[in-house]
Design an enzyme around this catalytic site. Structure first.
Site, PDB file in Angstrom:
ATOM      1  N   LYS A  10      40.100 -60.237  15.925  1.00 19.46           N
ATOM      2  CA  LYS A  10      40.819 -59.162  16.284  1.00 19.46           C
ATOM      3  C   LYS A  10      41.141 -59.244  17.804  1.00 19.46           C
ATOM      4  O   LYS A  10      42.313 -59.061  18.119  1.00 19.46           O
ATOM      5  CB  LYS A  10      39.590 -57.810  16.662  1.00 19.46           C
ATOM      6  CG  LYS A  10      40.057 -56.959  17.567  1.00 19.46           C
ATOM      7  CD  LYS A  10      38.968 -55.607  17.823  1.00 19.46           C
ATOM      8  CE  LYS A  10      38.067 -55.908  18.833  1.00 19.46           C
ATOM      9  NZ  LYS A  10      38.427 -55.744  20.309  1.00 19.46           N
ATOM     10  N   ASN A  11      40.418 -60.001  18.696  1.00 20.19           N
ATOM     11  CA  ASN A  11      41.089 -60.290  19.996  1.00 20.19           C
ATOM     12  C   ASN A  11      41.665 -61.403  20.241  1.00 20.19           C
ATOM     13  O   ASN A  11      42.444 -61.810  21.186  1.00 20.19           O
ATOM     14  CB  ASN A  11      39.676 -60.487  20.795  1.00 20.19           C
ATOM     15  CG  ASN A  11      38.920 -59.233  21.008  1.00 20.19           C
ATOM     16  OD1 ASN A  11      39.385 -58.242  20.742  1.00 20.19           O
ATOM     17  ND2 ASN A  11      37.679 -59.273  21.806  1.00 20.19           N
ATOM     18  N   CYS A  31      36.650 -47.467  31.016  1.00 23.17           N
ATOM     19  CA  CYS A  31      35.870 -46.931  29.637  1.00 23.17           C
ATOM     20  C   CYS A  31      34.463 -47.012  29.793  1.00 23.17           C
ATOM     21  O   CYS A  31      33.955 -47.244  30.964  1.00 23.17           O
ATOM     22  CB  CYS A  31      36.738 -47.930  28.548  1.00 23.17           C
ATOM     23  SG  CYS A  31      36.026 -49.504  28.709  1.00 23.17           S
ATOM     24  N   ARG A  88      38.042 -50.690  34.245  1.00 21.49           N
ATOM     25  CA  ARG A  88      38.626 -51.814  33.758  1.00 21.49           C
ATOM     26  C   ARG A  88      40.033 -52.205  34.562  1.00 21.49           C
ATOM     27  O   ARG A  88      40.944 -51.819  34.024  1.00 21.49           O
ATOM     28  CB  ARG A  88      38.911 -51.749  32.250  1.00 21.49           C
ATOM     29  CG  ARG A  88      37.860 -51.118  31.313  1.00 21.49           C
ATOM     30  CD  ARG A  88      36.910 -52.336  30.873  1.00 21.49           C
ATOM     31  NE  ARG A  88      37.482 -53.310  30.269  1.00 21.49           N
ATOM     32  CZ  ARG A  88      37.823 -53.542  28.750  1.00 21.49           C
ATOM     33  NH1 ARG A  88      37.241 -52.449  28.025  1.00 21.49           N
ATOM     34  NH2 ARG A  88      38.246 -54.327  28.275  1.00 21.49           N
ATOM     35  N   ASP A 116      30.439 -59.918  24.976  1.00 20.04           N
ATOM     36  CA  ASP A 116      30.581 -59.185  23.694  1.00 20.04           C
ATOM     37  C   ASP A 116      29.463 -59.254  22.815  1.00 20.04           C
ATOM     38  O   ASP A 116      29.484 -58.448  21.708  1.00 20.04           O
ATOM     39  CB  ASP A 116      31.977 -59.497  22.951  1.00 20.04           C
ATOM     40  CG  ASP A 116      33.089 -58.896  23.809  1.00 20.04           C
ATOM     41  OD1 ASP A 116      34.286 -59.326  23.449  1.00 20.04           O
ATOM     42  OD2 ASP A 116      32.896 -58.038  24.668  1.00 20.04           O
ATOM     43  N   ARG A 146      36.978 -50.173  15.073  1.00 19.26           N
ATOM     44  CA  ARG A 146      37.937 -50.565  15.902  1.00 19.26           C
ATOM     45  C   ARG A 146      37.789 -52.193  15.729  1.00 19.26           C
ATOM     46  O   ARG A 146      38.657 -52.957  16.098  1.00 19.26           O
ATOM     47  CB  ARG A 146      37.739 -50.323  17.332  1.00 19.26           C
ATOM     48  CG  ARG A 146      37.503 -48.717  17.360  1.00 19.26           C
ATOM     49  CD  ARG A 146      38.032 -48.292  18.637  1.00 19.26           C
ATOM     50  NE  ARG A 146      38.927 -49.094  18.978  1.00 19.26           N
ATOM     51  CZ  ARG A 146      39.315 -49.187  20.521  1.00 19.26           C
ATOM     52  NH1 ARG A 146      38.770 -48.291  21.182  1.00 19.26           N
ATOM     53  NH2 ARG A 146      40.229 -49.938  20.855  1.00 19.26           N
TER      54      ARG A 146
HETATM   55  C1  EPZ Z   1      38.964 -59.163  26.732  1.00 20.81           C
HETATM   56  O1  EPZ Z   1      39.077 -58.186  27.441  1.00 20.81           O
HETATM   57  C2  EPZ Z   1      38.180 -58.607  25.222  1.00 20.81           C
HETATM   58  N1  EPZ Z   1      39.377 -57.675  24.947  1.00 20.81           N
HETATM   59  C3  EPZ Z   1      36.853 -58.096  25.689  1.00 20.81           C
HETATM   60  O2  EPZ Z   1      36.340 -57.568  24.367  1.00 20.81           O
HETATM   61  C4  EPZ Z   1      35.874 -58.923  26.430  1.00 20.81           C
HETATM   62  O3  EPZ Z   1      35.025 -58.123  26.625  1.00 20.81           O
HETATM   63  C5  EPZ Z   1      36.759 -59.382  27.723  1.00 20.81           C
HETATM   64  O4  EPZ Z   1      37.972 -60.003  27.329  1.00 20.81           O
HETATM   65  C6  EPZ Z   1      35.671 -60.401  28.342  1.00 20.81           C
HETATM   66  O5  EPZ Z   1      35.600 -61.702  27.434  1.00 20.81           O
HETATM   67  C7  EPZ Z   1      40.261 -58.211  24.268  1.00 20.81           C
HETATM   68  O6  EPZ Z   1      40.723 -59.392  24.057  1.00 20.81           O
HETATM   69  C8  EPZ Z   1      41.147 -57.255  23.507  1.00 20.81           C
HETATM   70  P1  EPZ Z   1      38.891 -59.362  31.018  1.00 20.81           P
HETATM   71  P2  EPZ Z   1      39.919 -58.030  29.022  1.00 20.81           P
HETATM   72  O7  EPZ Z   1      40.131 -59.174  31.703  1.00 20.81           O
HETATM   73  O8  EPZ Z   1      40.706 -59.240  28.976  1.00 20.81           O
HETATM   74  C9  EPZ Z   1      37.684 -57.893  35.339  1.00 20.81           C
HETATM   75  C10 EPZ Z   1      35.719 -56.355  22.722  1.00 20.81           C
HETATM   76  O9  EPZ Z   1      34.497 -55.742  22.609  1.00 20.81           O
HETATM   77  N2  EPZ Z   1      39.148 -57.867  35.736  1.00 20.81           N
HETATM   78  O10 EPZ Z   1      38.446 -60.935  30.764  1.00 20.81           O
HETATM   79  O11 EPZ Z   1      40.314 -56.814  29.487  1.00 20.81           O
HETATM   80  C11 EPZ Z   1      37.198 -57.001  34.464  1.00 20.81           C
HETATM   81  O12 EPZ Z   1      36.736 -55.665  34.916  1.00 20.81           O
HETATM   82  C12 EPZ Z   1      36.285 -56.354  24.129  1.00 20.81           C
HETATM   83  O13 EPZ Z   1      36.143 -56.938  21.734  1.00 20.81           O
HETATM   84  C13 EPZ Z   1      39.740 -57.592  37.015  1.00 20.81           C
HETATM   85  O14 EPZ Z   1      38.948 -57.598  37.966  1.00 20.81           O
HETATM   86  O15 EPZ Z   1      38.576 -58.450  29.887  1.00 20.81           O
HETATM   87  C14 EPZ Z   1      35.896 -57.629  34.165  1.00 20.81           C
HETATM   88  O16 EPZ Z   1      34.820 -57.498  34.836  1.00 20.81           O
HETATM   89  C15 EPZ Z   1      35.504 -55.379  25.066  1.00 20.81           C
HETATM   90  N3  EPZ Z   1      40.903 -57.547  37.153  1.00 20.81           N
HETATM   91  C16 EPZ Z   1      36.218 -59.097  33.963  1.00 20.81           C
HETATM   92  O17 EPZ Z   1      37.303 -59.236  34.853  1.00 20.81           O
HETATM   93  C17 EPZ Z   1      41.893 -57.541  36.170  1.00 20.81           C
HETATM   94  O18 EPZ Z   1      43.071 -57.318  36.210  1.00 20.81           O
HETATM   95  C18 EPZ Z   1      36.614 -59.843  32.790  1.00 20.81           C
HETATM   96  O19 EPZ Z   1      37.529 -58.878  32.110  1.00 20.81           O
HETATM   97  C19 EPZ Z   1      41.377 -57.563  34.600  1.00 20.81           C
HETATM   98  C20 EPZ Z   1      40.113 -57.871  34.681  1.00 20.81           C
END
Ligand code: EPZ
Length: 443
Positions: A22-23, A116, A121, A307, A399
């Site tokens: 999915k991701n 969420c 996020r 995850d 999802r």
């Molecule tokens: C991706 O989300 C995945 N989703 C998430 O999977 C996964 O948990 C996450 O990466 C971490 O591995 C998809 O790929 C669709 P991040 P993403 O930006 O990219 C912080 C699932 O269950 N952050 O890597 O949105 C954020 O708050 C989902 O399939 C900032 O601070 O996650 C977090 O603490 C849930 N500023 C950390 O970085 C930003 O601009 C990692 O988030 C962006 C993120």
């Protein structure tokens, strides 16, 4: 709203086929906007998130046709349409259409994704990277309004308070493919899904190197063409079924898994005492000894994936001893604790660290799904709980897990889907999170 009903106590055995990731699929669908030519994506899982992203593309004037596990995408000419609130608020990953729209058309209007149930996020790293490439982005009425006279390559550091960002790296990498000159992303995320995205972009004619490291280089090109791509398997689905075998003390064979992409999961489950071996036609997972509690800390790839945190917690409830789970990526990602405790678990939370007193006999209960992976943890707990567990709001699971009940039933679980009457279960913490972050989860 459907619910999944599970009669616990059955050991899982047999073979399960892991679906496409999915991701990996979500950013690759966004990347198809970078060309006016047709792209074809194979191995696509039938999931609600994929349908949501397809709706967003159609809303932007793109033709998206699905036949079995193949998606054919034909971008039209962008008429400045929007990625609207009702779709973006349903799936946070939609924010990664921003980079491609800016790169190809010079403008984009995307609803600002909210927080969420797994926590706030933020998208500051997405905005930092796109602004560094020369985009002007303002926020009006809950929408991101982005414009550029032409993106220019740059060097940008994308490390945030919690380390690298998967979708921010994806957004900047996609935008940089059509920027003038070279872009270097320092502290890039290097999850397998980003490697898959980079390979798709290079098949479209992009010039990306270093994508399996924390330093990615993108040499901008004039234009990109359509491409065909086979998705990698879903490593989190694979990890979830590994835990399903462990928690039921079963013996299963997983097909369509890339072990090198789940080394942290294999390492940690082996430490628990699960036997995980590569065989000629898949990954054999079985339990032939007493399992022990372990400590887990989630980290960006190649660390133990956030995850998989909830699923590990469910497993730790069923083994003797104390285990400590620390969440370094989403410090608030613990909504599953209250639901697991309703099933008889004994878990306390200290900040971003959960302490699990294991070897509790879990008992079935009606529980509420919330976060995609928290819901998977409740299913896993239901597989071993005495009696019946009803997991409500199962749309959260739909999802990210293709045909979950069929695959589990195929392994011998007693699980089925039911239409659920309105449930009156009120888990205070869930209601609080829902009040604060909104009722729908965003991946
Ligand atoms: C991706 O989300 C995945 N989703 C998430 O999977 C996964 O948990 C996450 O990466 C971490 O591995 C998809 O790929 C669709 P991040 P993403 O930006 O990219 C912080 C699932 O269950 N952050 O890597 O949105 C954020 O708050 C989902 O399939 C900032 O601070 O996650 C977090 O603490 C849930 N500023 C950390 O970085 C930003 O601009 C990692 O988030 C962006 C993120």
């Amino acid at each position: 709203m459907d619910k999944l009903v599970i009669e616990g106590g059955r050991r899982l055995t047999g073979t399960v086929e892991i679906s496409g990731s999915k991701n990996s699929c979500l950013p690759i669908l966004a990347a198809s906007l970078l060309t006016s030519e047709r792209s074809v994506i194979k191995g696509v899982p039938r999931l609600a998130d994929i349908s949501t992203m397809s709706k967003i593309l159609r809303n932007l004037g793109v033709r998206v046709d699905q036949r079995d596990d193949t998606l054919s995408i034909l971008p039209g000419d962008y008429q400045g349409r929007t990625a609207p609130y009702e779709l973006v608020s349903a799936m946070r990953a939609s924010v990664c259409v921003l980079g491609p729209l800016l790169a190809r058309f010079g403008r984009a209007r995307v609803s600002f994704p909210g927080g969420c149930v797994i926590g706030p996020r933020p998208i500051d790293l997405h905005l930092k990277g796109l602004r560094a490439l020369g985009a002007e982005i303002k926020i009006e009425g809950g929408y991101l309004i982005a414009e550029t006279k032409g993106l220019k390559g740059c060097t940008v550091y994308l490390g945030g308070h919690f380390g690298s960002s998967v979708l921010a790296t994806a957004n900047i990498m996609m935008a940089a493919t059509l920027a003038k000159g070279k872009t270097i992303i320092e502290n890039a995320a290097c999850e397998p899904e980003l490697v898959d995205l980079a390979k798709f972009l290079n098949a479209m004619g992009a010039a990306i190197t270093g994508y399996n490291t924390h330093r990615i280089e993108i040499e901008g090109v004039e234009s990109l063409k359509g491409a065909e791509h086979n998705l990698i398997p879903d490593r989190i689905e694979a990890g979830t079924y590994i835990v399903a075998a462990a928690i039921t003390r079963g013996d299963i064979l997983l097909k369509n898994v890339i072990p090198e992409q789940i080394t942290a999961i294999i390492d940690k489950l082996s430490e628990v005492g699960v036997s995980i071996k590569q065989e000629k036609d898949g990954l054999r997972v079985k339990v032939d000894r007493k399992l022990s509690s372990v400590d887990v800390t989630t980290l960006p790839y190649p660390g133990f994936p956030t995850d998989m945190q909830a699923q590990m917690m469910a497993l730790m409830c069923t083994v003797g001893g104390i285990s400590v789970i620390t969440e370094k990526v989403y410090p608030e990602r613990f909504i599953h604790i209250s639901e697991l405790n309703r099933m008889g678990a004994d878990i306390i939370l200290e900040g971003a660290t959960a302490i699990i007193k294991g070897s509790k006999d879990l008992s079935g209960a009606p529980v509420m799904a919330s976060d995609l992976r928290a819901s998977a943890a409740l299913i896993l707990a239901g597989l071993v709980a005495q009696g019946r567990t009803e997991v409500n709001r199962v749309y959260h699971l739909d999802r990210g897990y293709e045909r979950l009940e069929d695959k589990l039933a195929g392994l011998g679980a007693k699980v089925w889907r039911e239409k659920s009457r309105r449930t009156t279960i009120d888990t205070t913490e869930y209601r609080e999170k829902e009040r604060v972050y909104g009722s729908s989860y965003q991946a």
